[in-house]
Design a protein around this motif. Structure first.
Motif, PDB file in Angstrom:
ATOM      1  N   PRO A 123       0.797  -1.219   0.000  1.00  0.00           N
ATOM      2  CA  PRO A 123       0.000   0.000   0.000  1.00  0.00           C
ATOM      3  C   PRO A 123       0.835   1.277   0.000  1.00  0.00           C
ATOM      4  O   PRO A 123       0.409   2.303  -0.521  1.00  0.00           O
ATOM      5  N   ARG A 124       2.040   1.202   0.557  1.00  0.00           N
ATOM      6  CA  ARG A 124       2.870   2.417   0.622  1.00  0.00           C
ATOM      7  C   ARG A 124       3.285   2.862  -0.782  1.00  0.00           C
ATOM      8  O   ARG A 124       3.238   4.049  -1.110  1.00  0.00           O
ATOM      9  N   LEU A 125       3.686   1.919  -1.620  1.00  0.00           N
ATOM     10  CA  LEU A 125       4.078   2.262  -2.985  1.00  0.00           C
ATOM     11  C   LEU A 125       2.862   2.491  -3.874  1.00  0.00           C
ATOM     12  O   LEU A 125       2.852   3.401  -4.710  1.00  0.00           O
ATOM     13  N   ALA A 126       1.832   1.673  -3.717  1.00  0.00           N
ATOM     14  CA  ALA A 126       0.637   1.805  -4.555  1.00  0.00           C
ATOM     15  C   ALA A 126      -0.031   3.169  -4.368  1.00  0.00           C
ATOM     16  O   ALA A 126      -0.532   3.763  -5.328  1.00  0.00           O
ATOM     17  N   SER A 127       0.002   3.687  -3.148  1.00  0.00           N
ATOM     18  CA  SER A 127      -0.638   4.977  -2.876  1.00  0.00           C
ATOM     19  C   SER A 127       0.119   6.142  -3.517  1.00  0.00           C
ATOM     20  O   SER A 127      -0.395   7.260  -3.579  1.00  0.00           O
ATOM     21  N   GLN A 128       1.327   5.862  -4.005  1.00  0.00           N
ATOM     22  CA  GLN A 128       2.094   6.883  -4.712  1.00  0.00           C
ATOM     23  C   GLN A 128       1.887   6.799  -6.229  1.00  0.00           C
ATOM     24  O   GLN A 128       2.423   7.618  -6.976  1.00  0.00           O
ATOM     25  N   GLY A 129       1.118   5.782  -6.685  1.00  0.00           N
ATOM     26  CA  GLY A 129       0.818   5.692  -8.109  1.00  0.00           C
ATOM     27  C   GLY A 129       1.486   4.544  -8.829  1.00  0.00           C
ATOM     28  O   GLY A 129       1.996   4.715  -9.941  1.00  0.00           O
ATOM     29  N   PHE A 130       1.495   3.358  -8.209  1.00  0.00           N
ATOM     30  CA  PHE A 130       2.021   2.144  -8.845  1.00  0.00           C
ATOM     31  C   PHE A 130       1.083   0.976  -8.562  1.00  0.00           C
ATOM     32  O   PHE A 130       0.362   0.974  -7.560  1.00  0.00           O
ATOM     33  N   VAL A 131       1.135  -0.042  -9.421  1.00  0.00           N
ATOM     34  CA  VAL A 131       0.529  -1.331  -9.115  1.00  0.00           C
ATOM     35  C   VAL A 131       1.641  -2.187  -8.517  1.00  0.00           C
ATOM     36  O   VAL A 131       2.713  -2.314  -9.114  1.00  0.00           O
ATOM     37  N   TRP A 274      13.265   6.529  -6.582  1.00  0.00           N
ATOM     38  CA  TRP A 274      13.933   5.748  -7.634  1.00  0.00           C
ATOM     39  C   TRP A 274      12.906   5.203  -8.631  1.00  0.00           C
ATOM     40  O   TRP A 274      13.085   5.308  -9.853  1.00  0.00           O
ATOM     41  N   LEU A 275      11.823   4.636  -8.124  1.00  0.00           N
ATOM     42  CA  LEU A 275      10.793   4.069  -8.997  1.00  0.00           C
ATOM     43  C   LEU A 275      10.107   5.149  -9.829  1.00  0.00           C
ATOM     44  O   LEU A 275       9.852   4.962 -11.026  1.00  0.00           O
ATOM     45  N   LYS A 276       9.819   6.279  -9.216  1.00  0.00           N
ATOM     46  CA  LYS A 276       9.203   7.391  -9.947  1.00  0.00           C
ATOM     47  C   LYS A 276      10.147   7.917 -11.026  1.00  0.00           C
ATOM     48  O   LYS A 276       9.729   8.185 -12.164  1.00  0.00           O
ATOM     49  N   ARG A 277      11.395   8.055 -10.655  1.00  0.00           N
ATOM     50  CA  ARG A 277      12.377   8.632 -11.586  1.00  0.00           C
ATOM     51  C   ARG A 277      12.591   7.746 -12.806  1.00  0.00           C
ATOM     52  O   ARG A 277      12.710   8.246 -13.938  1.00  0.00           O
ATOM     53  N   PHE A 278      12.625   6.425 -12.610  1.00  0.00           N
ATOM     54  CA  PHE A 278      13.000   5.553 -13.721  1.00  0.00           C
ATOM     55  C   PHE A 278      11.847   4.764 -14.334  1.00  0.00           C
ATOM     56  O   PHE A 278      11.901   4.445 -15.520  1.00  0.00           O
ATOM     57  N   ILE A 279      10.809   4.454 -13.587  1.00  0.00           N
ATOM     58  CA  ILE A 279       9.649   3.795 -14.188  1.00  0.00           C
ATOM     59  C   ILE A 279       8.737   4.831 -14.852  1.00  0.00           C
ATOM     60  O   ILE A 279       8.248   4.625 -15.957  1.00  0.00           O
ATOM     61  N   ASP A 280       8.539   5.962 -14.167  1.00  0.00           N
ATOM     62  CA  ASP A 280       7.656   7.007 -14.700  1.00  0.00           C
ATOM     63  C   ASP A 280       8.412   8.122 -15.422  1.00  0.00           C
ATOM     64  O   ASP A 280       7.789   9.078 -15.894  1.00  0.00           O
ATOM     65  N   ASN A 281       9.729   8.031 -15.469  1.00  0.00           N
ATOM     66  CA  ASN A 281      10.550   9.104 -16.071  1.00  0.00           C
ATOM     67  C   ASN A 281      10.224  10.457 -15.447  1.00  0.00           C
ATOM     68  O   ASN A 281      10.281  11.497 -16.115  1.00  0.00           O
ATOM     69  N   ASP A 282       9.858  10.445 -14.178  1.00  0.00           N
ATOM     70  CA  ASP A 282       9.384  11.660 -13.515  1.00  0.00           C
ATOM     71  C   ASP A 282      10.553  12.393 -12.865  1.00  0.00           C
ATOM     72  O   ASP A 282      10.966  12.081 -11.751  1.00  0.00           O
ATOM     73  N   THR A 283      11.061  13.398 -13.584  1.00  0.00           N
ATOM     74  CA  THR A 283      12.242  14.123 -13.108  1.00  0.00           C
ATOM     75  C   THR A 283      11.937  15.030 -11.913  1.00  0.00           C
ATOM     76  O   THR A 283      12.858  15.589 -11.322  1.00  0.00           O
TER      77      THR A 283
END
Length: 310
Positions: A123-131, A274-283
């Motif tokens: 839930p901690r990661l999913a609530s930030q916008g991941f499955v 790390w996940l946001k930066r590289f999975i979502d390309n979110d700089t």
């Protein structure tokens, strides 16, 4: 012809325009230009057009350290009897579909452990916008290479057969794991270079070198780890990654091999970034990774390449 429409008459009229009026007109034009420029820079639509994978509000230290992000989370259980290649698990996912699809992450437990040991990350990661798929392995004694295969099987299930497959962008996937699951994370990244982020947590593996890995990888070690000591596991794993690969080494301060098995703000903060930066390309999350975080009460050491290539 009307007198004021004659060119020379118009020129004379222009010359007769009071200076204060001309200044006001110029000032108004400049103000309009400034407002238009500002709205272009700050418009969410403009940002979304630059990166269609961005999810959630602009991050802050508080938002990535929080127990929950901006998305409400649902979960579904996957029976081991309904899958092949791994032992089932639990899928955590953003409840709303209004933002489109999300990146997905499979998470593997360590030797003798079950998915429950990693459940806090769901839930901690999913609530930030991941499955997020926390999995059980075929047996609790499976070795790292097998756990790597099982992580890949779990990702394939997620994107091809799961009840949430339509919520997932199958081109944006990551892997995480603890201990032998962390060793399996490196195995999965080596075997499938298309994976966009890997986070081995206090990883254990008999293979100490990973020059084949091309996936952006954050290796998390613990200074008090006596089961997979950083000197013989996390550190050589990190240093063996190609320098051309985005990589980082985070050593937790006053931590043990089992620190990743319970809610940990430092692990969450840097994993989310790390996940946001590289999975979502979110700089927008680059600010938490570069410049290199300093040693602190919770960080014994942090190393990495900055700025990132990806």
């Amino acid at each position: 012809m009307h007198p004021t429409s004659h060119p020379h008459t118009a020129q004379r009229a222009a010359h007769r325009t009071p200076r204060t009026t001309r200044r006001r007109l110029a000032g108004a034009a400049a103000a309009v230009t400034a407002v238009v420029g500002l709205s272009t820079l700050t418009s969410p639509g403009a940002q979304a057009a630059d990166n269609p994978y961005e999810r959630g509000p602009a991050p802050t230290n508080a938002s990535i350290e929080a127990l929950r992000g901006s998305y409400s989370v649902s979960e579904t259980t996957v029976s081991s009897l309904s899958v092949t290649g791994f032992g089932g698990g639990t899928i955590y996912y953003p409840s709303s579909t209004s933002d489109g699809t999300f990146g997905a992450i499979a998470v593997a437990p360590g030797f003798t452990a079950y998915q429950s040991s990693m459940a806090w990350l769901g839930p901690r990661l999913a609530s930030q916008g991941f499955v997020v798929f926390t999995i059980d392995t075929n047996t609790t004694l499976d070795q790292p290479a097998s756990r790597g295969d099982q992580l890949l099987a779990a990702l394939d299930y997620l994107t091809e057969r799961s009840s949430v497959r339509t919520r997932i962008d199958s081109s944006r996937l990551g892997v995480m794991g603890h201990s032998m699951g962390g060793g399996g994370t490196l195995e999965a990244a080596k075997d499938r270079p298309a994976i966009q982020a890997a986070i081995p947590l206090t990883p254990w593996n008999t293979d100490k070198t990973w020059p084949e890995v091309r996936t952006p990888t954050l290796v998390v070690g613990a200074d008090g780890d006596t089961i997979a000591p950083v000197a013989t596991h996390a550190e050589p794993f990190y240093t063996s990654l190609p320098s051309s690969t985005d990589r980082a080494y985070l050593e937790l301060n006053s931590a043990t091999h089992f620190s990743p098995n319970s809610s940990n703000t430092t692990i969450a903060k840097y994993s989310i970034s790390w996940l946001k930066r590289f999975i979502d390309n979110d700089t927008r999350y680059e600010q938490f990774l570069c410049p290199i975080p300093r040693a602190s009460l919770t960080i014994a050491e942090y190393r990495g390449n900055c700025p990132h290539n990806g």
